[in-house]
Motif scaffolding. Structure first.
Motif, PDB file in Angstrom:
ATOM      1  N   ALA A 102      10.249   1.341  -4.524  1.00 40.19           N
ATOM      2  CA  ALA A 102      10.119   0.422  -3.400  1.00 40.19           C
ATOM      3  C   ALA A 102       8.681   0.414  -2.917  1.00 40.19           C
ATOM      4  O   ALA A 102       7.927   1.369  -3.147  1.00 40.19           O
ATOM      5  N   SER A 103       8.318  -0.673  -2.239  1.00 41.29           N
ATOM      6  CA  SER A 103       6.972  -0.737  -1.682  1.00 41.29           C
ATOM      7  C   SER A 103       6.998  -1.486  -0.363  1.00 41.29           C
ATOM      8  O   SER A 103       7.946  -2.229  -0.064  1.00 41.29           O
ATOM      9  N   ARG A 104       5.973  -1.278   0.426  1.00 44.43           N
ATOM     10  CA  ARG A 104       5.831  -2.021   1.673  1.00 44.43           C
ATOM     11  C   ARG A 104       4.364  -2.234   1.975  1.00 44.43           C
ATOM     12  O   ARG A 104       3.486  -1.526   1.477  1.00 44.43           O
ATOM     13  N   ASP A 105       4.142  -3.195   2.855  1.00 46.45           N
ATOM     14  CA  ASP A 105       2.800  -3.597   3.254  1.00 46.45           C
ATOM     15  C   ASP A 105       2.396  -2.824   4.496  1.00 46.45           C
ATOM     16  O   ASP A 105       3.162  -2.039   5.034  1.00 46.45           O
TER      17      ASP A 105
ATOM     18  N   LEU B 130       0.793  -1.216   0.000  1.00 42.70           N
ATOM     19  CA  LEU B 130       0.000   0.000   0.000  1.00 42.70           C
ATOM     20  C   LEU B 130       0.835   1.280   0.000  1.00 42.70           C
ATOM     21  O   LEU B 130       0.306   2.356  -0.263  1.00 42.70           O
ATOM     22  N   TYR B 131       2.111   1.161   0.336  1.00 40.33           N
ATOM     23  CA  TYR B 131       2.973   2.332   0.454  1.00 40.33           C
ATOM     24  C   TYR B 131       4.062   2.224  -0.600  1.00 40.33           C
ATOM     25  O   TYR B 131       4.671   1.162  -0.753  1.00 40.33           O
ATOM     26  N   PHE B 132       4.322   3.311  -1.276  1.00 41.50           N
ATOM     27  CA  PHE B 132       5.254   3.286  -2.394  1.00 41.50           C
ATOM     28  C   PHE B 132       6.268   4.405  -2.253  1.00 41.50           C
ATOM     29  O   PHE B 132       5.958   5.476  -1.713  1.00 41.50           O
TER      30      PHE B 132
ATOM     31  N   VAL C  64      10.542  10.458  -2.492  1.00 38.96           N
ATOM     32  CA  VAL C  64       9.120  10.672  -2.219  1.00 38.96           C
ATOM     33  C   VAL C  64       8.492   9.387  -1.700  1.00 38.96           C
ATOM     34  O   VAL C  64       8.933   8.285  -2.043  1.00 38.96           O
ATOM     35  N   SER C  65       7.480   9.538  -0.875  1.00 40.19           N
ATOM     36  CA  SER C  65       6.655   8.403  -0.466  1.00 40.19           C
ATOM     37  C   SER C  65       5.209   8.714  -0.822  1.00 40.19           C
ATOM     38  O   SER C  65       4.795   9.878  -0.880  1.00 40.19           O
ATOM     39  N   PHE C  66       4.432   7.652  -1.034  1.00 43.56           N
ATOM     40  CA  PHE C  66       3.096   7.798  -1.626  1.00 43.56           C
ATOM     41  C   PHE C  66       2.172   6.783  -0.993  1.00 43.56           C
ATOM     42  O   PHE C  66       2.521   5.592  -0.868  1.00 43.56           O
ATOM     43  N   TYR C  67       0.998   7.246  -0.575  1.00 44.64           N
ATOM     44  CA  TYR C  67       0.020   6.349   0.036  1.00 44.64           C
ATOM     45  C   TYR C  67      -1.363   6.891  -0.224  1.00 44.64           C
ATOM     46  O   TYR C  67      -1.580   8.105  -0.143  1.00 44.64           O
ATOM     47  N   ASN C  68      -2.284   6.008  -0.512  1.00 43.59           N
ATOM     48  CA  ASN C  68      -3.683   6.395  -0.672  1.00 43.59           C
ATOM     49  C   ASN C  68      -3.828   7.497  -1.726  1.00 43.59           C
ATOM     50  O   ASN C  68      -4.565   8.472  -1.536  1.00 43.59           O
ATOM     51  N   ASN C  69      -3.101   7.317  -2.809  1.00 41.58           N
ATOM     52  CA  ASN C  69      -3.169   8.220  -3.958  1.00 41.58           C
ATOM     53  C   ASN C  69      -2.696   9.633  -3.698  1.00 41.58           C
ATOM     54  O   ASN C  69      -3.115  10.574  -4.404  1.00 41.58           O
TER      55      ASN C  69
END
Lengths: 115, 115
Positions: B93-96, B30-32, B47-52
């Motif tokens: 990168a991504s994480r749960d 969910l996190y990019f 940058v980090s990205f979550y929930n659009n």
């Protein structure tokens, strides 16, 4: 603020001898710590992580690391180096910020393994 | 094992051109994130990205940069008008969000050369 220091930019060992890659961190609270490896022209592969469970963490390819709070260290070790271990190794600390995590990299240690 | 995939692996572009780097994060994450590594330097957070939406961005991530999740699987980094100093390896990168949710997984990177 969180930060991480890798004390050696380059480490050379002979094949079959122990490996020690040093990492010290600073963190205002209990950190999560990671080691990643980057082989030439490849991405970043997770070796192991510490997230406040056991202080001695075992990873892939025979690597392990010990979290020592008193020394603020998270050194990476391997009993016997193999030629395929030659790569760049990054120590990473994570910091929780505004509901997400930020990952702060050390400057890296390039491991050379001599035949 | 699920992995983060990035395309292209290498791209050469002329200064001033727009570049889009593409990433397919691990499917249930969910996190990019985007990081970059200029040759010989440390890995830097972009940058980090979550929930659009962007959760956090660094000083490097100026108006020339943008990120987007155009569909349910891709996560892109756009550089609107490339400069010579944008030459670097860019890591997605991504994480749960589960129990192992603070572990970040990286792709193999996209080498960008601006000439």
């Amino acid at each position: 603020a969180q930060s991480v220091t890798q004390l050696d930019s380059h480490v050379s060992v002979s094949e079959g001898t122990p490996v020690l890659l040093r990492c010290n961190y600073s963190s205002s609270y209990s950190p999560s710590l990671f080691w990643y490896v980057q082989h030439p022209n490849k991405g970043l592969q997770l070796l192991l992580k510490y997230t406040s469970a056991a202080t001695l963490v075992k990873g892939i390819n025979g690597f392990e690391a010990e979290f020592k709070k008193s020394e603020t260290s998270f050194h990476l070790t391997k009993p016997s180096a193999h030629m395929s271990d030659a790569a760049e190794y990054f120590c990473v600390v994570s910091r929780r910020t505004s509901g997400t995590y930020k990952y702060i990299f050390g400057t890296g240690t390039r491991l050379k393994v001599l035949a | 094992e699920p992995e983060v995939t990035q395309t292209p692996s290498h791209q050469v572009t002329q200064m001033g051109q727009e570049v889009i780097l593409r990433c397919v994060p691990i499917s249930n994450h969910l996190y990019f994130y985007w990081y970059r590594q200029i040759l010989g330097q440390k890995v830097e957070f972009l940058v980090s990205f979550y929930n659009n939406e962007i959760s956090e961005k660094s000083e490097i991530f100026d108006d020339q940069f943008s990120v987007e999740r155009p569909d349910g699987s891709n996560f892109t980094l756009k550089i609107r008008s490339t400069k010579l100093e944008d030459s670097a390896m860019y890591f997605c990168a991504s994480r749960d969000r589960g129990p192992s949710g603070n572990t970040i997984y990286f792709g193999e990177g996209s080498w960008l050369t601006v000439v």
